[in-house]
Design a protein around this motif. Structure first.
Motif, PDB file in Angstrom:
ATOM      1  N   VAL A 183      -3.608   6.269 -16.776  1.00  0.00           N
ATOM      2  CA  VAL A 183      -2.738   5.198 -17.287  1.00  0.00           C
ATOM      3  C   VAL A 183      -1.302   5.688 -17.404  1.00  0.00           C
ATOM      4  N   ASP A 184      -1.126   6.915 -17.899  1.00  0.00           N
ATOM      5  CA  ASP A 184       0.226   7.484 -18.004  1.00  0.00           C
ATOM      6  C   ASP A 184       0.873   7.611 -16.628  1.00  0.00           C
ATOM      7  N   ALA A 185       0.087   8.080 -15.656  1.00  0.00           N
ATOM      8  CA  ALA A 185       0.612   8.213 -14.300  1.00  0.00           C
ATOM      9  C   ALA A 185       0.960   6.842 -13.716  1.00  0.00           C
ATOM     10  N   GLY A 186       0.125   5.844 -13.989  1.00  0.00           N
ATOM     11  CA  GLY A 186       0.409   4.496 -13.514  1.00  0.00           C
ATOM     12  C   GLY A 186       1.677   3.931 -14.126  1.00  0.00           C
ATOM     13  N   ALA A 187       1.851   4.163 -15.440  1.00  0.00           N
ATOM     14  CA  ALA A 187       3.063   3.676 -16.103  1.00  0.00           C
ATOM     15  C   ALA A 187       4.306   4.364 -15.547  1.00  0.00           C
ATOM     16  N   MET A 188       4.212   5.663 -15.315  1.00  0.00           N
ATOM     17  CA  MET A 188       5.354   6.390 -14.750  1.00  0.00           C
ATOM     18  C   MET A 188       5.637   5.917 -13.317  1.00  0.00           C
ATOM     19  N   THR A 189       4.581   5.617 -12.559  1.00  0.00           N
ATOM     20  CA  THR A 189       4.763   5.095 -11.205  1.00  0.00           C
ATOM     21  C   THR A 189       5.528   3.783 -11.226  1.00  0.00           C
ATOM     22  N   LEU A 190       5.136   2.889 -12.124  1.00  0.00           N
ATOM     23  CA  LEU A 190       5.830   1.608 -12.251  1.00  0.00           C
ATOM     24  C   LEU A 190       7.276   1.798 -12.684  1.00  0.00           C
ATOM     25  N   LEU A 191       7.501   2.707 -13.632  1.00  0.00           N
ATOM     26  CA  LEU A 191       8.857   2.955 -14.127  1.00  0.00           C
ATOM     27  C   LEU A 191       9.771   3.462 -13.007  1.00  0.00           C
ATOM     28  N   ILE A 192       9.290   4.468 -12.273  1.00  0.00           N
ATOM     29  CA  ILE A 192      10.107   5.041 -11.196  1.00  0.00           C
ATOM     30  C   ILE A 192      10.311   4.018 -10.088  1.00  0.00           C
ATOM     31  N   GLY A 193       9.246   3.277  -9.744  1.00  0.00           N
ATOM     32  CA  GLY A 193       9.381   2.249  -8.713  1.00  0.00           C
ATOM     33  C   GLY A 193      10.374   1.177  -9.104  1.00  0.00           C
ATOM     34  N   PHE A 194      10.310   0.728 -10.364  1.00  0.00           N
ATOM     35  CA  PHE A 194      11.248  -0.299 -10.849  1.00  0.00           C
ATOM     36  C   PHE A 194      12.678   0.224 -10.811  1.00  0.00           C
ATOM     37  N   ALA A 195      12.904   1.447 -11.302  1.00  0.00           N
ATOM     38  CA  ALA A 195      14.253   2.000 -11.363  1.00  0.00           C
ATOM     39  C   ALA A 195      14.827   2.217  -9.967  1.00  0.00           C
ATOM     40  N   ALA A 196      14.043   2.847  -9.080  1.00  0.00           N
ATOM     41  CA  ALA A 196      14.544   3.143  -7.734  1.00  0.00           C
ATOM     42  C   ALA A 196      14.813   1.863  -6.947  1.00  0.00           C
ATOM     43  N   ALA A 197      13.908   0.880  -7.038  1.00  0.00           N
ATOM     44  CA  ALA A 197      14.108  -0.373  -6.309  1.00  0.00           C
ATOM     45  C   ALA A 197      15.336  -1.115  -6.824  1.00  0.00           C
ATOM     46  N   SER A 198      15.528  -1.122  -8.120  1.00  0.00           N
ATOM     47  CA  SER A 198      16.675  -1.823  -8.702  1.00  0.00           C
ATOM     48  C   SER A 198      17.983  -1.176  -8.263  1.00  0.00           C
ATOM     49  N   VAL A 199      18.048   0.155  -8.319  1.00  0.00           N
ATOM     50  CA  VAL A 199      19.260   0.856  -7.910  1.00  0.00           C
ATOM     51  C   VAL A 199      19.507   0.671  -6.416  1.00  0.00           C
ATOM     52  N   ALA A 200      18.444   0.762  -5.607  1.00  0.00           N
ATOM     53  CA  ALA A 200      18.586   0.621  -4.160  1.00  0.00           C
ATOM     54  C   ALA A 200      19.104  -0.770  -3.784  1.00  0.00           C
ATOM     55  N   VAL A 201      18.603  -1.797  -4.444  1.00  0.00           N
ATOM     56  CA  VAL A 201      19.049  -3.159  -4.153  1.00  0.00           C
ATOM     57  C   VAL A 201      20.509  -3.354  -4.572  1.00  0.00           C
ATOM     58  N   ILE A 202      20.855  -2.868  -5.749  1.00  0.00           N
ATOM     59  CA  ILE A 202      22.239  -3.023  -6.225  1.00  0.00           C
ATOM     60  C   ILE A 202      23.210  -2.297  -5.296  1.00  0.00           C
ATOM     61  N   LEU A 203      22.869  -1.067  -4.919  1.00  0.00           N
ATOM     62  CA  LEU A 203      23.758  -0.307  -4.039  1.00  0.00           C
ATOM     63  C   LEU A 203      23.795  -0.875  -2.620  1.00  0.00           C
ATOM     64  N   GLY A 204      22.705  -1.468  -2.186  1.00  0.00           N
ATOM     65  CA  GLY A 204      22.646  -1.986  -0.824  1.00  0.00           C
ATOM     66  C   GLY A 204      23.205  -3.382  -0.643  1.00  0.00           C
ATOM     67  N   LEU A 205      23.424  -4.117  -1.739  1.00  0.00           N
ATOM     68  CA  LEU A 205      23.918  -5.492  -1.629  1.00  0.00           C
ATOM     69  C   LEU A 205      25.243  -5.608  -0.880  1.00  0.00           C
ATOM     70  N   PRO A 206      26.256  -4.812  -1.216  1.00  0.00           N
ATOM     71  CA  PRO A 206      27.544  -4.972  -0.513  1.00  0.00           C
ATOM     72  C   PRO A 206      27.427  -4.808   0.999  1.00  0.00           C
TER      73      PRO A 206
END
Length: 523
Positions: free
Chosen positions: A323-346
């Protein structure tokens, strides 16, 4: 005497005027942001080269000329050739059967052709090892990686078969040519650019893979880089190997883009002949072959994991740790995807609105992470953080940045397609009402592209959640994701206890596989 220079053709002048007008309407802030992101994306590549030659050209050359490096290169080349051959044969054959034969429930076969993408190669390797621990080496690895990568050939080949000029084939048939002759002389040359582009993606996937070769104990260049780092060797030697891998991968990316462009340019007609109706026996035979491929690629690994989990008696599954590994997976996936989308928008918006040398250079720089295998990018980030920001080494921030650089190209491609669908007339109307370029982008373009932006976020998030080598090398001590948890458990031989982790990764992988299947249209 007055010299009269020849005037440019009207079409050329109009094209230049249109580009100039488009440039004036592009928000300067977005252009500046795109340039900064491109520079940041290139930094690991530049530093990798600097690290490789830090001790001099002689040392770098000596590191690459060692017998072990030659053996690793030979192993990698053999693996790439074998996997590409198998994946191309199965992918083109499957695409032909789906598009040119009348099969029951045709949509089902498209879904089954895409589903192997839901099982990452290292999860597939783990699934087979959990049942047959003795299967290691070259051919088991070829089978596992071919199963995982065949959709990269199947999907573009389906599109190519549907878009090919079948009228010429029909004319040849009326002149007495056999089906085989028509296929190999008329149809196959038309779909080869798309199939070859898919094959090069398979080659890139195979070259960059780390988890499956490591699990199945087959040494490649990527496992060699990881072994050098784990042994505490000087970073110059693995960096030199990383430069070689990167050059090969970059070459594959460039050729793949050229072939893909050639395929799009070769589309000539939308005429689609009726699928060939086979005899009952023939239909049953083709259906059996396609079912067998799907069973070995998808059903068998999942069934193996389910059986191994049910029959587990040696190790207990640590559900709290999972469960801890799953939560960390979701956290990292959410953070990386959000940053990638924001940086890639322009860049996504600029690339959709303007084609110029500057935009092309920015895209190449931003997509450089796509040409960096995970192990090589992690190596570059390790050296970069230890040199420039030692305090950031093995932190979640450094890990997220590395994952963003690795997968940002997925988001940029999806968002660019979304912005291309936004009406330029609506933007022009907003500008005539007095809105500035940035305000138009924010109020008009961005809302209409939100579905594509959401799809891009989902693609990046699922890719990050399945990623292994970068997370393995850059994660903070004591932090595990589902992928690293599976890696750790397989290293201990705790296959039964780790089967639920592998099944969770398969569920994560279903998202992009289903998204891709929905985009493939055969009717």
């Amino acid at each position: 005497m007055t010299t009269h220079l020849p005037r440019a053709p009207r079409s050329a002048r109009a094209s230049r005027s249109a580009r100039a007008a488009t440039t004036r309407h592009l928000p300067p802030l977005l252009i500046a942001a795109s340039i900064l992101v491109a520079i940041a994306a290139l930094t690991p590549v530049i530093y990798l080269v600097e690290r490789a030659f830090h001790d001099g050209l002689h040392e770098a050359t000596a590191a690459l000329l060692r017998p072990r490096v030659a053996r690793l290169f030979g192993n990698t080349l053999a693996l790439v050739l074998a996997v590409c051959s198998v994946a191309t044969l199965i992918g083109v054959s499957t695409a032909w059967a789906i598009t040119r034969l009348r099969l029951p429930t045709p949509r089902l076969w498209v879904v089954l052709a895409c589903l192997p993408l839901s099982i990452p190669s290292f999860v597939g390797a783990f699934a087979w090892l959990s049942v047959f621990p003795q299967i290691t080496g070259f051919w088991p690895l070829v089978a596992v990686m071919s199963a995982a990568s065949t959709p990269f050939v199947t999907v573009p080949s389906i599109a190519a078969f549907l878009q090919a000029d079948h009228a010429s084939a029909d004319v040849a048939r009326t002149l007495g040519r056999s089906r085989a002759h028509v296929f190999f002389t008329i149809t196959l040359p038309q779909i080869l650019p798309a199939a070859a582009a898919g094959t090069l993606v398979v080659a890139l996937y195979t070259l960059a893979d780390f988890g499956a070769p490591a699990m199945l104990r087959y040494d490649t260049l990527t496992t060699g880089v990881f072994a050098l780092l784990a042994a505490g060797a000087s970073r110059s030697a693995p960096a030199a190997m990383g430069v070689v891998i990167t050059l090969i991968a970059a070459g594959l990316v460039i050729v793949e883009n050229l072939l893909r462009a050639r395929h799009h340019a070769s589309i000539r007609t939308n005429y689609r002949p009726a699928p060939t109706r086979l005899t009952t026996l023939g239909t049953g035979g083709v259906t059996l072959v396609l079912t067998t491929i799907a069973a070995l690629s998808v059903a068998a690994p999942i069934l193996a994991l389910l059986v191994r989990a049910a029959l587990n008696t040696r190790y207990d599954t640590n559900w709290g740790r999972m469960v801890d590994a799953g939560a960390m997976t979701l956290l990292i996936g959410f953070a990386a995807a959000s940053v990638a989308v924001i940086l890639g928008l322009p860049l996504s918006y600029i690339a959709a609105r303007l084609r110029s040398r500057l935009v092309t250079l920015l895209e190449i720089a931003t997509f450089s992470g796509h040409a960096l295998p995970g192990v090589v990018l992690a190596l570059a980030m390790v050296s970069l953080t230890l040199t420039l920001t030692p305090w950031a080494y093995q932190t979640l921030g450094a890990l997220v940045i590395a994952l963003v650089l690795l997968y940002m190209s997925k988001g940029v491609g999806a968002m660019r397609a979304g912005f291309q669908q936004v009406s330029a007339a609506a933007e022009d109307t907003a500008r005539t009402l007095g809105d500035g370029p940035l305000r138009v982008w924010w109020r008009v373009s961005l809302p209409q592209a939100l579905p594509a932006i959401g799809a891009a976020w989902l693609l990046v998030a699922t890719a990050v959640m399945k990623e292994l080598p970068v997370t393995l090398m850059l994660r903070p001590t004591g932090v595990n994701t589902l992928a690293t948890e599976l890696w750790n458990s397989s290293s201990l031989g705790a296959y039964g206890a780790s089967a639920p982790v592998a099944l969770a990764l398969v569920l994560v992988g279903l998202i992009p596989a289903v998204m891709l299947a929905r985009k493939v249209t055969i009717a």
